[in-house]
Design an enzyme around this catalytic site. Structure first.
Site, PDB file in Angstrom:
ATOM      1  N   ARG A 105       4.296   9.141   9.508  1.00  0.00           N
ATOM      2  CA  ARG A 105       3.126   9.324   8.342  1.00  0.00           C
ATOM      3  C   ARG A 105       2.484   8.194   8.323  1.00  0.00           C
ATOM      4  O   ARG A 105       3.157   7.154   8.115  1.00  0.00           O
ATOM      5  CB  ARG A 105       3.854   9.516   7.085  1.00  0.00           C
ATOM      6  CG  ARG A 105       4.233  10.705   6.622  1.00  0.00           C
ATOM      7  CD  ARG A 105       4.587  11.037   5.439  1.00  0.00           C
ATOM      8  NE  ARG A 105       5.413  10.058   4.348  1.00  0.00           N
ATOM      9  CZ  ARG A 105       5.493   9.968   3.282  1.00  0.00           C
ATOM     10  NH1 ARG A 105       5.048  11.041   2.285  1.00  0.00           N
ATOM     11  NH2 ARG A 105       5.960   9.055   2.506  1.00  0.00           N
ATOM     12  N   THR A 109      -2.736   7.337   4.120  1.00  0.00           N
ATOM     13  CA  THR A 109      -3.421   8.514   4.166  1.00  0.00           C
ATOM     14  C   THR A 109      -2.242   9.625   3.737  1.00  0.00           C
ATOM     15  O   THR A 109      -2.570  10.788   3.340  1.00  0.00           O
ATOM     16  CB  THR A 109      -4.285   9.114   5.288  1.00  0.00           C
ATOM     17  OG1 THR A 109      -3.234   9.131   6.332  1.00  0.00           O
ATOM     18  CG2 THR A 109      -5.312   7.998   5.455  1.00  0.00           C
ATOM     19  N   ASP A 201      13.547   5.541   1.839  1.00  0.00           N
ATOM     20  CA  ASP A 201      12.951   5.514   3.284  1.00  0.00           C
ATOM     21  C   ASP A 201      14.125   6.265   4.018  1.00  0.00           C
ATOM     22  O   ASP A 201      14.893   5.490   4.243  1.00  0.00           O
ATOM     23  CB  ASP A 201      12.292   4.689   3.683  1.00  0.00           C
ATOM     24  CG  ASP A 201      11.466   5.083   5.311  1.00  0.00           C
ATOM     25  OD1 ASP A 201      12.146   5.542   6.061  1.00  0.00           O
ATOM     26  OD2 ASP A 201      10.343   4.884   5.428  1.00  0.00           O
ATOM     27  N   ASP A 204      14.596   4.443   7.420  1.00  0.00           N
ATOM     28  CA  ASP A 204      14.967   3.001   7.532  1.00  0.00           C
ATOM     29  C   ASP A 204      16.665   2.949   6.947  1.00  0.00           C
ATOM     30  O   ASP A 204      17.449   2.218   7.263  1.00  0.00           O
ATOM     31  CB  ASP A 204      14.332   2.239   6.402  1.00  0.00           C
ATOM     32  CG  ASP A 204      12.847   1.798   6.960  1.00  0.00           C
ATOM     33  OD1 ASP A 204      12.716   1.870   8.384  1.00  0.00           O
ATOM     34  OD2 ASP A 204      11.991   1.753   6.181  1.00  0.00           O
TER      35      ASP A 204
END
Ligand code: PRP
Ligand code: URA
Length: 210
Positions: A105, A109, A201, A204
């Site tokens: 991603r 945006t 995340d 991560d």
């Protein structure tokens, strides 16, 4: 008509998702939890596999038994974080093939950028379960399923650990034929496109990259 999403309410799943959310859960434990939750979700997602009757010789007699009627499955993780779910899927369905779709991603945006796609050659004969722990805006899942549909698989299911309402809505609108399985439906996205309360995340945390 769109299929209603399956949202798990099993205490084992709820307990494990709570541990997953904890910022103090280290990567090795995080990976183990993702695998275990995936196993529990795959158990649900394979509930509709057809079976057929076979005769099995027990030590005493012949038993009329049921076995899975030769359905072929493929797991397709969305890289990176979906990789964390593959072992859980293969633990329950060792004969499944594994395809890969690479996607990230754009942080500004939130638009997904595909960078890799390798699917089993005979995917047109397979039922596909797409794996990604996070369904946020839904953009990545929609794009991945767009790519898979060009190869005409027999069916597609989408499996995630945490879904945002925004992602569920988009995926259901764009692919109403795809049954969604998730461990938990969260509240909303924040201004950066992260799921709240979420778990941060996923990539991560699985790979320890932050
Ligand atoms: C995360 C996650 C999904 C995607 C969800 O991946 O694993 O693929 O974001 O967001 P969306 O629903 O808004 O598209 P990310 O793009 O961070 O890539 P990574 O797995 O390589 O870290
Ligand atoms: N991707 C993640 O890994 N986490 C989120 O909360 C949203 C997208």
């Amino acid at each position: 008509m769109a299929k209603a999403p399956f949202i798990a309410d099993h205490p084992l799943i709820q307990h494990k998702v709570s541990m997953l959310r904890d910022v103090n859960t280290p990567s090795n434990q995080f990976r183990g939890l993702i695998k275990e939750i995936t196993e529990l979700l795959v158990y649900e997602a394979t509930r509709d596999l057809p079976t057929c009757e076979v005769d099995v010789q027990t030590p005493l007699t012949i038993a009329k038994c049921r076995v899975i009627a030769g359905r072929k499955l493929a797991f397709v993780p969305i890289l990176r974080a979906g990789l964390g779910m593959v072992d859980g899927g293969l633990e329950l369905v060792p004969s499944a093939r594994v395809g890969h779709i690479g996607m990230y991603r754009d942080e500004e945006t939130l638009i997904p950028h595909p960078y890799y796609c390798k699917l089993p050659k005979d995917i047109n004969e397979r039922d596909v379960i797409v794996l990604d722990p996070m369904l946020a805006t839904g953009g990545s899942a929609v794009d991945a399923i767009d790519q898979i549909k060009t190869k005409s698989p027999r069916s597609i299911k989408f499996m995630c650990i945490i879904a945002a309402p925004e992602g569920l809505k988009l995926l259901t609108e764009k692919h109403p034929d795809v049954q969604i399985y998730c461990a938990c439906l969260d509240e909303r996205l924040n201004e950066n496109g992260y799921i709240l309360p979420g778990l941060g995340d996923a990539g991560d945390r699985i790979f320890g990259t932050k």
